[in-house]
Design a protein around this motif. Structure first.
Motif, PDB file in Angstrom:
ATOM      1  N   GLY A 164       0.864  -1.115  -0.270  1.00 33.95           N
ATOM      2  CA  GLY A 164      -0.014   0.161  -0.040  1.00 33.95           C
ATOM      3  C   GLY A 164       1.142   1.086  -0.288  1.00 33.95           C
ATOM      4  O   GLY A 164       1.056   1.617   0.796  1.00 33.95           O
ATOM      5  N   ASP A 165       0.897   1.703  -0.491  1.00 29.46           N
ATOM      6  CA  ASP A 165       1.225   3.884  -0.906  1.00 29.46           C
ATOM      7  C   ASP A 165       0.583   4.634  -0.641  1.00 29.46           C
ATOM      8  O   ASP A 165      -0.491   4.763  -0.940  1.00 29.46           O
ATOM      9  CB  ASP A 165       1.984   3.562  -2.733  1.00 29.46           C
ATOM     10  CG  ASP A 165       2.286   2.657  -3.127  1.00 29.46           C
ATOM     11  OD1 ASP A 165       2.104   1.286  -2.996  1.00 29.46           O
ATOM     12  OD2 ASP A 165       3.837   2.930  -3.524  1.00 29.46           O
ATOM     13  N   TYR A 166       1.454   5.808  -0.170  1.00 30.49           N
ATOM     14  CA  TYR A 166       0.355   6.840  -0.311  1.00 30.49           C
ATOM     15  C   TYR A 166       1.677   8.303   0.258  1.00 30.49           C
ATOM     16  O   TYR A 166       2.503   7.958   1.015  1.00 30.49           O
ATOM     17  CB  TYR A 166       0.029   6.930   1.270  1.00 30.49           C
ATOM     18  CG  TYR A 166      -1.243   8.265   1.838  1.00 30.49           C
ATOM     19  CD1 TYR A 166      -2.408   8.008   1.428  1.00 30.49           C
ATOM     20  CD2 TYR A 166      -0.874   9.153   2.261  1.00 30.49           C
ATOM     21  CE1 TYR A 166      -3.330   9.210   2.121  1.00 30.49           C
ATOM     22  CE2 TYR A 166      -1.141  10.581   2.450  1.00 30.49           C
ATOM     23  CZ  TYR A 166      -2.743  10.278   2.717  1.00 30.49           C
ATOM     24  OH  TYR A 166      -3.449  11.658   2.561  1.00 30.49           O
ATOM     25  N   ASN A 167       1.559   9.396  -0.448  1.00 30.27           N
ATOM     26  CA  ASN A 167       1.752  10.325  -1.034  1.00 30.27           C
ATOM     27  C   ASN A 167       0.611  11.589  -0.028  1.00 30.27           C
ATOM     28  O   ASN A 167      -0.609  11.644  -0.997  1.00 30.27           O
ATOM     29  CB  ASN A 167       2.396  10.890  -1.504  1.00 30.27           C
ATOM     30  CG  ASN A 167       4.022   9.447  -1.592  1.00 30.27           C
ATOM     31  OD1 ASN A 167       4.596   9.152  -1.135  1.00 30.27           O
ATOM     32  ND2 ASN A 167       3.460   9.425  -3.385  1.00 30.27           N
ATOM     33  N   ASP A 168       1.581  12.683  -0.030  1.00 28.07           N
ATOM     34  CA  ASP A 168       0.422  13.745  -0.035  1.00 28.07           C
ATOM     35  C   ASP A 168       1.153  15.193   1.218  1.00 28.07           C
ATOM     36  O   ASP A 168       2.320  15.059   1.095  1.00 28.07           O
ATOM     37  CB  ASP A 168      -1.006  13.429   1.273  1.00 28.07           C
ATOM     38  CG  ASP A 168      -1.765  14.744   1.133  1.00 28.07           C
ATOM     39  OD1 ASP A 168      -1.957  15.066   0.209  1.00 28.07           O
ATOM     40  OD2 ASP A 168      -3.129  14.294   1.820  1.00 28.07           O
ATOM     41  N   ILE A 169       0.621  16.202   0.929  1.00 24.65           N
ATOM     42  CA  ILE A 169       1.347  17.303   1.522  1.00 24.65           C
ATOM     43  C   ILE A 169       0.967  18.141   2.894  1.00 24.65           C
ATOM     44  O   ILE A 169      -0.063  17.752   2.565  1.00 24.65           O
ATOM     45  CB  ILE A 169       1.138  19.050   0.194  1.00 24.65           C
ATOM     46  CG1 ILE A 169       1.989  18.007  -0.991  1.00 24.65           C
ATOM     47  CG2 ILE A 169       1.618  20.010   0.817  1.00 24.65           C
ATOM     48  CD1 ILE A 169       1.144  19.439  -2.512  1.00 24.65           C
TER      49      ILE A 169
END
Length: 237
Positions: A206-211
């Protein structure tokens, strides 16, 4: 690259064209991954393939009861000198367009620990940091910090080593100087690998990126939110 073999005090040096030792994925070639692509975190913060270039490294293995490695790297950022990064700029983004001082290079530090938790268990922990030039503001900075964990179990003591389990977790935070502001974004992935037999392995990621704060200059390179789930089956003939 070259590697020294017999320096005193458990020291080792490397020099040449090499990948940065930041986290777990960056040194892995695509064919050695469980999946057909790198994590979203890796391509966003490190590079589409390998973050690295021409540079030097000094590491020391400390004389402790467990494996404890401390290393530092420095990379040449001259434009056209094989430097690869999704976060740091080459020297064409300096005010003069060339390498003016040591602050225009990219610097990296890493600490690795490995613990043998038993005859079947192993745990590896690492923390990394890298510092270099921003491509958005000439002669300004980008900082990346990361942590990684790898836990592995394989039933070796009973002789049934066809069964195994591994868990990988990695996270990164990046602070980028842009015109009139700083942008802080972060990302990570969690991965589990199940060895069902000596010939078959199933993996989930599972991947997650955010600002976290700030407004990016380039939303293509810094999208506000990225989420992905992946599954893979590996046959080991």
């Amino acid at each position: 690259y070259f590697t020294t073999l017999s320096l005193p005090w458990n020291l080792q040096m490397r020099g040449g064209l090499m990948s940065a030792k930041f986290g777990r994925e960056n040194e892995m070639h695509l064919h050695s991954l469980k999946f057909t692509n790198y994590s979203l975190m890796h391509t966003r913060f490190m590079s589409p393939e390998h973050f690295g270039g021409i540079g030097g490294e000094l590491s020391v293995l400390l004389p402790l009861p467990w494996y404890f490695l401390v290393l530092g790297q420095v990379f040449d950022t001259k434009d056209g000198h094989y430097f690869r990064s999704s976060s740091f700029a080459t020297t064409k983004y300096t005010e003069s367009g060339k390498l003016d001082s040591p602050k225009d290079l990219v610097y990296l530090a890493r600490i690795e620990n490995f613990f043998e938790l038993g005859s079947n268990w192993g745990l590896k922990l690492g923390v990394s940091g890298a510092w270099g030039l921003s491509e958005y503001v000439p002669d300004n900075r980008v900082s990346i910090y990361g942590g990684d964990l790898y836990l592995k179990w394989r039933n070796i003591s009973s002789g049934r080593d066809g069964y195994g389990f591994a868990f990988t977790f990695e996270i990164m935070f990046r602070d980028t100087q842009v015109p009139g502001d700083f942008v802080t974004d972060w990302g990570g992935y969690a991965q589990t690998d199940f060895l069902l037999t000596k010939y078959c392995e199933i993996s989930l990621r599972g991947d997650y990126n955010d600002i976290m704060r700030g407004t990016p200059v380039n939303f293509e390179k810094m999208p506000e939110k990225e989420i992905r789930g992946s599954a893979a089956i590996t046959f080991l003939p």
